[in-house]
Design an enzyme around this catalytic site. Structure first.
Site, mmCIF file in Angstrom:
data_model
loop_
_atom_site.group_PDB
_atom_site.id
_atom_site.type_symbol
_atom_site.label_atom_id
_atom_site.label_comp_id
_atom_site.label_asym_id
_atom_site.label_seq_id
_atom_site.Cartn_x
_atom_site.Cartn_y
_atom_site.Cartn_z
ATOM 1 N N HIS A 15 5.431 -0.277 11.911
ATOM 2 C CA HIS A 15 5.655 0.373 10.615
ATOM 3 C C HIS A 15 5.222 1.839 10.600
ATOM 4 O O HIS A 15 5.455 2.537 9.613
ATOM 5 C CB HIS A 15 4.936 -0.395 9.503
ATOM 6 N N HIS A 20 8.324 3.876 4.083
ATOM 7 C CA HIS A 20 7.396 3.154 3.211
ATOM 8 C C HIS A 20 5.942 3.502 3.531
ATOM 9 O O HIS A 20 5.053 3.235 2.729
ATOM 10 C CB HIS A 20 7.621 1.652 3.377
ATOM 11 N N PHE A 66 -0.054 -6.219 3.527
ATOM 12 C CA PHE A 66 1.268 -5.601 3.442
ATOM 13 C C PHE A 66 1.408 -4.991 2.062
ATOM 14 O O PHE A 66 0.637 -5.282 1.144
ATOM 15 C CB PHE A 66 2.362 -6.618 3.793
ATOM 16 N N ASN A 68 3.108 -5.299 -0.585
ATOM 17 C CA ASN A 68 3.172 -6.108 -1.806
ATOM 18 C C ASN A 68 1.827 -6.666 -2.242
ATOM 19 O O ASN A 68 1.714 -7.196 -3.351
ATOM 20 C CB ASN A 68 4.166 -7.260 -1.632
ATOM 21 N N ASN A 114 6.691 -2.111 -5.264
ATOM 22 C CA ASN A 114 5.902 -3.343 -5.186
ATOM 23 C C ASN A 114 4.419 -3.107 -4.913
ATOM 24 O O ASN A 114 3.573 -3.869 -5.386
ATOM 25 C CB ASN A 114 6.495 -4.289 -4.143
#
Length: 189
Positions: A15, A20, A66, A68, A114
């Site tokens: 990631h 993000h 993560f 969320n 989120n």
């Protein structure tokens, strides 16, 4: 007084440098010149670093949950260090803003993000300072998930690096002036 600066993103090498994770990138840029290193705290589910700026303790946080579930780490750290939500600043990506545009806000809804939804749900308020960094909308036919989990192309990465420099200046100004209002006047536009 104590402040907490949180950059949102997803953990793990796959990631790194994704759209993000621009919140993580911003926090990394902030601490680069401050000689701050991160330590993983499994209890709080976060990478945490700290320093003093003008006799004020500043915590820099990258949740290792993560996206969320970012609120889990944020709430636990606010509680443990007895930090008011008024002393919380969250940095995150916004796909409704053009790539590289930044906007500081004093409060507001999650706007579909989120990570922010999780923070609001866990701390029980929308009233915390934030910096949004534009990552742009997905190109025609691309899903939002593939867009936010994708990496920046070369041109966009140049634009994002300029934005990260601006965020660095804005947060440093915010920490010096101790005023989100003054910082918004100076850097929103």
């Amino acid at each position: 007084m104590v402040k907490m600066i949180v950059g949102l993103g997803n953990p793990g090498s796959k990631h790194q440098q994704t759209k993000h994770n621009v919140g993580f990138m911003a926090v990394d840029r902030l601490v680069k010149d401050l000689d701050v290193s991160f330590t993983e705290d499994k209890t709080f589910k976060a990478l945490i670093g700290s320093t003093f700026i003008n006799q004020e303790k500043i915590y820099f946080v990258k949740p290792t949950t993560f996206m969320n579930n970012s609120g889990l780490a944020v709430r636990a750290l606010l509680t443990y260090y007895n930090i008011s939500t008024k002393d919380l600043m969250v940095i995150y990506d916004d796909l409704d803003m053009a790539v590289g545009k930044i906007r500081l806000r004093q409060k507001g809804s999650a706007g579909g993000h989120n990570g922010i939804k999780s923070i609001i749900a866990h701390i029980g308020t929308q009233e915390f300072d934030r910096v949004k960094i534009g990552i742009g909308r997905p190109s025609h036919g691309m899903s939002v998930i593939n867009h936010v989990l994708g990496k920046f192309d070369t041109d966009d990465m140049i634009t994002i690096n300029i934005a990260l420099d601006k965020v660095d200046k804005a947060i440093n100004y915010y920490l010096q002036e101790k005023s989100i209002e003054k910082t918004m006047q100076q850097f929103n536009g």
